[in-house]
Design a protein around this motif. Structure first.
Motif, PDB file in Angstrom:
ATOM      1  N   ASP A   1       0.855  -1.178   0.000  1.00  0.00           N
ATOM      2  CA  ASP A   1       0.000   0.000   0.000  1.00  0.00           C
ATOM      3  C   ASP A   1       0.892   1.229   0.000  1.00  0.00           C
ATOM      4  O   ASP A   1       1.996   1.202   0.553  1.00  0.00           O
ATOM      5  CB  ASP A   1      -0.867   0.062   1.271  1.00  0.00           C
ATOM      6  N   PHE A   2       0.413   2.307  -0.602  1.00  0.00           N
ATOM      7  CA  PHE A   2       1.116   3.581  -0.544  1.00  0.00           C
ATOM      8  C   PHE A   2       0.509   4.420   0.570  1.00  0.00           C
ATOM      9  O   PHE A   2      -0.712   4.430   0.751  1.00  0.00           O
ATOM     10  CB  PHE A   2       1.001   4.351  -1.861  1.00  0.00           C
ATOM     11  N   ALA A   3       1.336   5.145   1.297  1.00  0.00           N
ATOM     12  CA  ALA A   3       0.857   6.009   2.364  1.00  0.00           C
ATOM     13  C   ALA A   3       0.276   7.317   1.819  1.00  0.00           C
ATOM     14  O   ALA A   3      -0.540   7.947   2.482  1.00  0.00           O
ATOM     15  CB  ALA A   3       1.996   6.323   3.337  1.00  0.00           C
ATOM     16  N   ASN A   4       0.700   7.715   0.609  1.00  0.00           N
ATOM     17  CA  ASN A   4       0.232   8.966   0.013  1.00  0.00           C
ATOM     18  C   ASN A   4      -1.279   8.955  -0.182  1.00  0.00           C
ATOM     19  O   ASN A   4      -1.855   7.952  -0.565  1.00  0.00           O
ATOM     20  CB  ASN A   4       0.873   9.181  -1.368  1.00  0.00           C
ATOM     21  N   LYS A   5      -1.898  10.077   0.059  1.00  0.00           N
ATOM     22  CA  LYS A   5      -3.315  10.268  -0.252  1.00  0.00           C
ATOM     23  C   LYS A   5      -3.397  10.682  -1.715  1.00  0.00           C
ATOM     24  O   LYS A   5      -2.840  11.712  -2.103  1.00  0.00           O
ATOM     25  CB  LYS A   5      -3.938  11.349   0.631  1.00  0.00           C
TER      26      LYS A   5
END
Length: 143
Positions: free
Chosen positions: A120-124
């Protein structure tokens, strides 16, 4: 600050050079199965429009991966060079190929319903499913 910038890059062995007149400052991630096979993970790319030139073109191989797109690679080192939409010639180029990829932001993820559970990417970011991508980016029907 402009939404685009000129950018230069090259493949791993340096035999293919890339110049993009208008590289987007927004990075996108594609989670579709084809992109993951092609790149070894999510495909992180920048939209470079149609004003893209290559040096060392004799080393560029092209694979038609679907009815609407083709992918380029270096025949010497195997570096993935581009994803190109055939109906308009638009290039999506792996962001890691560019020498000066500063002041960029991950802003979009596509095929999010195809993303495996192991990352998963932490970026919104904006998120689009496969159906949403096809509805928005499908090439126009032929008359």
């Amino acid at each position: 600050m402009s939404d685009t910038q000129a950018a230069h890059g090259r493949c791993l062995c340096g035999n293919v050079g890339i110049t993009a007149a208008k590289m987007s400052r927004s990075v996108g991630a594609c989670h579709c199965g084809m992109c993951r096979k092609w790149s070894g993970g999510p495909f992180l790319a920048v939209d470079c429009g149609t004003e893209v030139t290559f040096s060392g073109e004799e080393h560029v191989g092209v694979f038609r991966s679907s009815e609407w797109a083709e992918r380029g690679f270096c025949k010497i080192c195997g570096t993935s060079l581009f994803y190109r939409l055939m109906h308009n010639g638009q290039y999506e180029i792996p962001v890691g190929l560019f020498d000066d990829a500063q002041r960029l932001a991950l802003t979009m993820q596509i095929f999010t319903d195809r993303k495996p559970d192991y990352y998963d990417f932490a970026n919104k970011t904006e998120m689009m499913t496969e159906a949403e991508v096809f509805a928005m980016f499908a090439p126009p029907d032929e008359p």
